[in-house]
Design a protein around this motif. Sequence first.
Motif, mmCIF file in Angstrom:
data_model
loop_
_atom_site.group_PDB
_atom_site.id
_atom_site.type_symbol
_atom_site.label_atom_id
_atom_site.label_comp_id
_atom_site.label_asym_id
_atom_site.label_seq_id
_atom_site.Cartn_x
_atom_site.Cartn_y
_atom_site.Cartn_z
ATOM 1 N N GLY A 1 50.457 33.525 40.565
ATOM 2 C CA GLY A 1 50.344 32.307 39.765
ATOM 3 C C GLY A 1 49.508 31.211 40.407
ATOM 4 N N ALA B 1 46.783 32.132 42.373
ATOM 5 C CA ALA B 1 45.628 32.860 42.903
ATOM 6 C C ALA B 1 44.321 32.404 42.275
ATOM 7 N N THR C 1 39.673 35.053 40.659
ATOM 8 C CA THR C 1 41.134 35.148 40.741
ATOM 9 C C THR C 1 41.510 36.522 41.278
ATOM 10 N N GLY D 1 44.332 44.793 43.835
ATOM 11 C CA GLY D 1 44.098 43.719 42.875
ATOM 12 C C GLY D 1 42.657 43.763 42.440
ATOM 13 N N THR D 2 42.382 43.089 41.355
ATOM 14 C CA THR D 2 41.088 43.309 40.736
ATOM 15 C C THR D 2 40.720 42.185 39.788
ATOM 16 N N GLY D 3 39.429 41.925 39.672
ATOM 17 C CA GLY D 3 38.956 41.149 38.538
ATOM 18 C C GLY D 3 39.067 42.013 37.297
ATOM 19 N N PHE E 1 49.927 34.501 35.215
ATOM 20 C CA PHE E 1 48.520 34.151 35.410
ATOM 21 C C PHE E 1 48.409 32.720 35.931
ATOM 22 N N PRO E 2 47.444 32.459 36.797
ATOM 23 C CA PRO E 2 47.223 31.071 37.209
ATOM 24 C C PRO E 2 46.680 30.249 36.034
ATOM 25 N N ILE F 1 44.269 31.560 33.223
ATOM 26 C CA ILE F 1 43.031 32.246 33.596
ATOM 27 C C ILE F 1 43.361 33.729 33.668
ATOM 28 N N ARG G 1 41.312 36.468 34.002
ATOM 29 C CA ARG G 1 40.180 37.302 34.404
ATOM 30 C C ARG G 1 40.467 38.138 35.646
ATOM 31 N N GLY G 2 41.688 38.096 36.126
ATOM 32 C CA GLY G 2 41.988 38.880 37.324
ATOM 33 C C GLY G 2 43.462 39.226 37.382
ATOM 34 N N LEU G 3 43.783 40.232 38.187
ATOM 35 C CA LEU G 3 45.173 40.670 38.343
ATOM 36 C C LEU G 3 45.440 40.976 39.799
ATOM 37 N N GLN G 4 46.525 40.421 40.329
ATOM 38 C CA GLN G 4 46.948 40.790 41.682
ATOM 39 C C GLN G 4 47.644 42.147 41.599
ATOM 40 N N ALA H 1 43.794 33.252 46.673
ATOM 41 C CA ALA H 1 43.345 34.259 45.703
ATOM 42 C C ALA H 1 43.597 35.680 46.189
#
Lengths: 114, 522
Positions: free
Chosen positions: A98, A100, A113, B49-51, B104-105, B113, B115-118, B285
Amino acid sequence: MIEIVSRGRCIACDKCVDVCPTNVFDRGADGVPVIARQSDCQTCFMCEAYCPVDALFVDPRSHALPEPPDEAALAADGTLGAYRAQIGWGRGRTPGAGRAIGPSLNPAGAPLTS
Amino acid sequence: MTDLTADVLVAGGGPAGAWAAIKAAEAGADVVLADKGYLGTSGATASAGTGVWYVEPEPAAREAAMAGREALGGYLADRGWMARVLDQTYANMNELAEVSRYPFPVDGDGRQIRRGLQGPEYMRRMRVRVRRSGVRVLDHSPVTELLADGAGAVAGAAGYRLRDDRPFRVRAGAVVLATGGCAFLSRALGCDVNTGDGALFAAEAGAELSGMEFSNAYAIAPAFTSVTKTAFYSFATFYHADGTVLEGAGSRRGRSVIARTLLSEPVLCRIDRATPEDQRAMRLAQANFFLPFDRQGIDPFTDLFPVTLLAEGTVRGTGGIRITGADCSTTVPGLYAAGDAATRELICGGFTGGGSHNAAWAMSSGTWAGQGAARYAAGLGGRAGARTVHALGEAGVRPEGPAAGGHADYVAAVQAEVLPYDKNLLRHGGRLAPALDVLDRTWRDLRGTLREEGAGVVRARSAAAMTAHARWMYRAALTRTETRGMHKRQDLPDQDPAQHRRLLTGGLDEIWTRPETGAVAS
């Protein structure tokens, strides 16, 4: 590679045995998991992330160390199991996902992100 | 022996397999998911993790997203597939927010946002959703071969339950292969479960492969570590050991300079172009980017540290099992492919999508394959479990001659031909051809004798899959006598308009290649 399963901290939940994607651990006779196939460790840090009591330490080098590192020193400086805190897992913590928001990779770009 | 029946069997528990299982279950299928490791931690995404190639549904933004990488990919991608992947990815990311409550942030305006995932967070939540969907999950249960019915349709799979030390079999109406690409046990982050097994199973069933020449992805990592997170190296400068700048080296387009230099001397790095504000944001990030540095007492922003390049093969390459239908079906009835196990040429052409496109492909292709497999199984009208099946595995499980062990020797032999930068990354016909000869001999030896007992069958099959993968890659790389996408031939540095077509590959003992017929959308 995985180097330490702390006998002092382990609560014998076997979470590391379950989650290791390359099946490195065996259940130990006394409850504490055994690093049974260290050479299969892919240094992905997932066991450390899932350990609820910060009992594991994964050294970032992708080969076995000649001697395990000093557990007491790692515990004293907060390194033992630290990855779990860094991603914000565990009771009372906010998931790191959250927060990142990274830098933009170019001046016109959106922040990175993940 | 664990003997199960299901409508749909999903092999693989990365994002593509998880989405396939969820969507097949939502379509009404009874689903079993078998993973080599543990659904939630295994595969290239979970630990990294990835965009994500997530683009708002605004025509101009979508157009730019599709146009932006066509040249890079050698004009082998397909606009129709790109558009439907963008649509499906948008829908799936919204499901992650709404169904899985992925945290999500949020930006300054309070908008998420997406556009990415941890990796750990994403895949932990996917596991929860898979289980809530009623899917039976078999962890630590690698599939080792497919089963087929009398007509040659895929009808399930067999494998080995590592924690119980016994074999298992699932008879199923349809199978989704979501077993990942092949990184040749290079120790790249999270990729040691990715040994190309699914492509071997598919080829044994008669499926075709596509884009296998685009298989030479290498990621930057601090020397002797696994952490292949590369985005932040765009803030780095690379140096010779004497402290002078290594000209032309970079993360995005300068990796071959790094590779060439590493053949004869160390390459040092420092992330010295990040402002203090950037540095703070980087830690938020990607916490795992900093693990090797913090734990070795290195400040990557001020200290020089040595780097290496780790092979990612077809994990970040674009080749894999050929897709022939919108539902991610293959040329074999009952067999579907998704994620890195499948070709990503449809959306990336000949250049790696990196995490972003591959993540979008994993969730989209997983969705379609799961739905397609459920539909196919339903069409069998309850006959799935009643069919007489036979096992399709050959190399590593049913040798032609007397059985012997030795998987580790075969793995080492394959690695010697595919990991070195001057063979796979800095490609030249004069080096590829002898490497392929060695690999062909390795295959013949392995095919003749390799067979190990109990859980050893898993390692034997992985060794066979890596050998097959390497041969498909190099046969395709020799056939494409030009430079296109990430396939850069030092001896043939120009793009040849006559080769503007995809290349199909297949076969086991004899490997074939042929151009794909039908036009490539351009």
